[in-house]
Design a protein around this motif. Structure first.
Motif, PDB file in Angstrom:
ATOM      1  N   GLY A 283       0.818  -1.211   0.000  1.00 20.70           N
ATOM      2  CA  GLY A 283       0.000   0.000   0.000  1.00 20.70           C
ATOM      3  C   GLY A 283       0.851   1.260   0.000  1.00 20.70           C
ATOM      4  O   GLY A 283       0.545   2.233  -0.710  1.00 20.70           O
ATOM      5  N   TYR A 284       1.910   1.264   0.840  1.00 20.49           N
ATOM      6  CA  TYR A 284       2.814   2.426   0.864  1.00 20.49           C
ATOM      7  C   TYR A 284       3.490   2.633  -0.484  1.00 20.49           C
ATOM      8  O   TYR A 284       3.649   3.759  -0.963  1.00 20.49           O
ATOM      9  N   LYS A 285       3.873   1.496  -1.075  1.00 22.60           N
ATOM     10  CA  LYS A 285       4.499   1.585  -2.403  1.00 22.60           C
ATOM     11  C   LYS A 285       3.540   2.197  -3.417  1.00 22.60           C
ATOM     12  O   LYS A 285       3.898   3.105  -4.189  1.00 22.60           O
ATOM     13  N   ALA A 286       2.326   1.703  -3.409  1.00 26.53           N
ATOM     14  CA  ALA A 286       1.345   2.248  -4.355  1.00 26.53           C
ATOM     15  C   ALA A 286       1.066   3.722  -4.070  1.00 26.53           C
ATOM     16  O   ALA A 286       0.917   4.551  -4.994  1.00 26.53           O
ATOM     17  N   GLU A 287       1.025   4.084  -2.759  1.00 29.96           N
ATOM     18  CA  GLU A 287       0.784   5.479  -2.399  1.00 29.96           C
ATOM     19  C   GLU A 287       1.913   6.395  -2.870  1.00 29.96           C
ATOM     20  O   GLU A 287       1.677   7.475  -3.442  1.00 29.96           O
ATOM     21  N   ARG A 288       3.150   5.969  -2.613  1.00 25.53           N
ATOM     22  CA  ARG A 288       4.301   6.802  -3.022  1.00 25.53           C
ATOM     23  C   ARG A 288       4.377   6.930  -4.530  1.00 25.53           C
ATOM     24  O   ARG A 288       4.688   8.018  -5.068  1.00 25.53           O
ATOM     25  N   ILE A 289       4.098   5.831  -5.224  1.00 21.79           N
ATOM     26  CA  ILE A 289       4.147   5.914  -6.694  1.00 21.79           C
ATOM     27  C   ILE A 289       3.067   6.865  -7.203  1.00 21.79           C
ATOM     28  O   ILE A 289       3.319   7.711  -8.082  1.00 21.79           O
ATOM     29  N   ALA A 290       1.851   6.703  -6.623  1.00 18.03           N
ATOM     30  CA  ALA A 290       0.766   7.587  -7.072  1.00 18.03           C
ATOM     31  C   ALA A 290       1.071   9.062  -6.751  1.00 18.03           C
ATOM     32  O   ALA A 290       0.817   9.974  -7.559  1.00 18.03           O
ATOM     33  N   LYS A 291       1.623   9.317  -5.541  1.00 14.80           N
ATOM     34  CA  LYS A 291       1.939  10.688  -5.175  1.00 14.80           C
ATOM     35  C   LYS A 291       3.048  11.260  -6.044  1.00 14.80           C
ATOM     36  O   LYS A 291       3.009  12.440  -6.466  1.00 14.80           O
ATOM     37  N   ALA A 292       4.057  10.440  -6.335  1.00  9.23           N
ATOM     38  CA  ALA A 292       5.149  10.921  -7.201  1.00  9.23           C
ATOM     39  C   ALA A 292       4.635  11.231  -8.592  1.00  9.23           C
ATOM     40  O   ALA A 292       5.020  12.253  -9.197  1.00  9.23           O
ATOM     41  N   GLU A 293       3.774  10.348  -9.083  1.00  8.73           N
ATOM     42  CA  GLU A 293       3.208  10.633 -10.408  1.00  8.73           C
ATOM     43  C   GLU A 293       2.352  11.909 -10.379  1.00  8.73           C
ATOM     44  O   GLU A 293       2.390  12.732 -11.315  1.00  8.73           O
ATOM     45  N   GLY A 294       1.581  12.077  -9.267  1.00  6.98           N
ATOM     46  CA  GLY A 294       0.781  13.312  -9.158  1.00  6.98           C
ATOM     47  C   GLY A 294       1.651  14.550  -9.044  1.00  6.98           C
ATOM     48  O   GLY A 294       1.354  15.600  -9.662  1.00  6.98           O
ATOM     49  N   ASP A 295       2.744  14.474  -8.257  1.00  8.16           N
ATOM     50  CA  ASP A 295       3.656  15.616  -8.146  1.00  8.16           C
ATOM     51  C   ASP A 295       4.305  15.949  -9.492  1.00  8.16           C
ATOM     52  O   ASP A 295       4.485  17.138  -9.840  1.00  8.16           O
ATOM     53  N   ALA A 296       4.648  14.892 -10.208  1.00  9.61           N
ATOM     54  CA  ALA A 296       5.264  15.148 -11.533  1.00  9.61           C
ATOM     55  C   ALA A 296       4.272  15.830 -12.467  1.00  9.61           C
ATOM     56  O   ALA A 296       4.626  16.793 -13.188  1.00  9.61           O
ATOM     57  N   GLN A 297       3.035  15.370 -12.458  1.00  8.17           N
ATOM     58  CA  GLN A 297       2.021  16.017 -13.303  1.00  8.17           C
ATOM     59  C   GLN A 297       1.768  17.468 -12.862  1.00  8.17           C
ATOM     60  O   GLN A 297       1.630  18.383 -13.702  1.00  8.17           O
ATOM     61  N   ARG A 298       1.740  17.665 -11.517  1.00  4.73           N
ATOM     62  CA  ARG A 298       1.533  19.039 -11.030  1.00  4.73           C
ATOM     63  C   ARG A 298       2.693  19.938 -11.407  1.00  4.73           C
ATOM     64  O   ARG A 298       2.504  21.115 -11.779  1.00  4.73           O
ATOM     65  N   PHE A 299       3.904  19.402 -11.295  1.00  5.58           N
ATOM     66  CA  PHE A 299       5.060  20.217 -11.684  1.00  5.58           C
ATOM     67  C   PHE A 299       5.010  20.583 -13.168  1.00  5.58           C
ATOM     68  O   PHE A 299       5.368  21.712 -13.552  1.00  5.58           O
TER      69      PHE A 299
END
Length: 372
Positions: A283-299
């Motif tokens: 779950g943590y792995k999926a959360e970090r991946i999703a957050k990193a992908e969201g941060d990249a899209q936001r950037f």
């Protein structure tokens, strides 16, 4: 005319002649007596001597007749057989019932109970294959299969069977290990051994087979119906050692049971905990991946906005960053009238680290200042 025909004028005796004289039967007996008297007592002699010799002869003849009558038949009871010997040689076997034979000493008959179930019991000590001493109590049930062999093939068939039974039991016990004879006395388990429901019964059947083969070789005329081990135990001299071994085995079994119960309780808990940790990690792995992908899209979005309006975007990023930083700081001191801010962290609370968005925004702002 018949001798007693009515109207004859007198009763006539058939044993006398027609003239009413001498008795023919008495004459015949007297002649026989005279002949035997001359044979046994001599040709001449007084009339009294002849009569004495005739009495002895009659006595001898009576004894012979009684001997023949009373010793020429045999009544064999039910469940028995009579073996007949003629001059000491086997002649025949009489079945139950009334049977005729020649009188003794010509023929003699010996009865045997062929339906009686006989049994013997004995207790013997013997060595096993692994050189342990055991005490075996066994019982043999048998019956007569051949009455002739039973009477004349061996001197004492019952004693012969007892010795043969002891030999058969020794042969079976001597080729078996103590663990196979007494599995309840086993201290160490045997790997790959198939459990036997009743090892004593199996060994008894083997001993029965060996005993029957031995009796057939001896021509004992006996049939073994059953052989069983009533008790198989260690001798009294080593009983204490066996008891200690049994106690140790029971203690080991008890400890093994406790360990198995603990393993059955702990292992599922450990597996559940491992599954929970693995699920949290995934779950943590999926959360970090999703957050990193969201941060990249936001950037990417912020970068596109910055290229469209650099000044506005920079100021907005600066304000958002300062809001995020200041919101987590308990005290801020202004020494320059609003131009510069000095942050004083408090160790008890501790400010949270800047988020990735703020760090990226500050880095972009600094790079933009340097470029200008």
């Amino acid at each position: 005319m018949a001798w007693n025909e009515p109207g004859s004028g007198k009763q006539r005796d058939p044993w006398k002649d027609n003239g009413g004289g001498k008795n023919d039967l008495d004459d015949a007996i007297q002649r026989i007596k005279g002949a035997f008297g001359r044979l046994f007592g001599g040709g001449g002699g007084a009339p009294g001597a002849g009569r004495n010799g005739g009495g002895v002869l009659l006595a001898i003849i009576g004894l012979l007749i009684a001997w023949v009558l009373f010793d020429s038949w045999v009544q064999v009871n039910a469940g028995k057989e009579a073996v007949v010997l003629r001059f000491g040689e086997y002649s025949r076997t009489m079945p139950p019932g009334f049977n005729l034979k020649w009188p003794r000493p010509i023929e003699s008959a010996s009865e045997v109970n062929v339906q009686e179930v006989r049994n013997i019991s004995d207790t013997v000590r013997m060595l096993t294959r692994d050189e342990n001493i055991v005490q075996v109590e066994f019982n043999v049930q048998y019956e007569v299969a051949d009455s002739t062999l039973f009477l004349y093939a061996t001197r004492d068939p019952d004693q012969t069977l007892k010795q043969a039974a002891e030999s058969a039991v020794r042969e079976v016990i001597g080729t078996s290990k103590l663990d196979a004879i007494m599995p309840d006395q086993r201290v160490e388990p045997l790997e790959g051994e198939k459990p036997v429901a009743n090892p004593s019964a199996e060994l008894a059947q083997q001993a029965k087979k060996v005993l029957q083969q031995t009796l057939e070789r001896y021509h004992a005329g006996l049939q073994v119906n059953d052989l069983n081990f009533q008790n198989v135990r260690p001798p009294q001299e080593v009983k204490d050692s066996f008891d200690d071994a049994i106690s140790a085995r029971e203690d080991r079994q008890r400890a093994s049971n406790v360990a198995d119960a603990y393993a059955k309780r702990v292992v599922p808990e450990a597996r559940g905990e491992a599954a929970r940790i693995l699920a949290e990690a995934q779950g943590y792995k999926a959360e970090r991946i999703a957050k990193a992908e969201g941060d990249a899209q936001r950037f990417d979005l912020i970068a596109s906005q910055y290229r469209a309006a650099p000044e506005v975007t920079r100021k907005r990023l600066y304000l958002e960053t300062m809001q995020q930083v200041v919101s987590g700081t308990p005290k801020i001191i202004d020494f320059t009238g609003g131009k510069n801010l000095l942050q004083i962290p408090v160790p008890a609370a501790g400010p949270p680290p800047p988020s990735a968005d703020a760090a990226a925004a500050m880095s972009a702002a600094e790079s933009d200042k340097g470029g200008r």
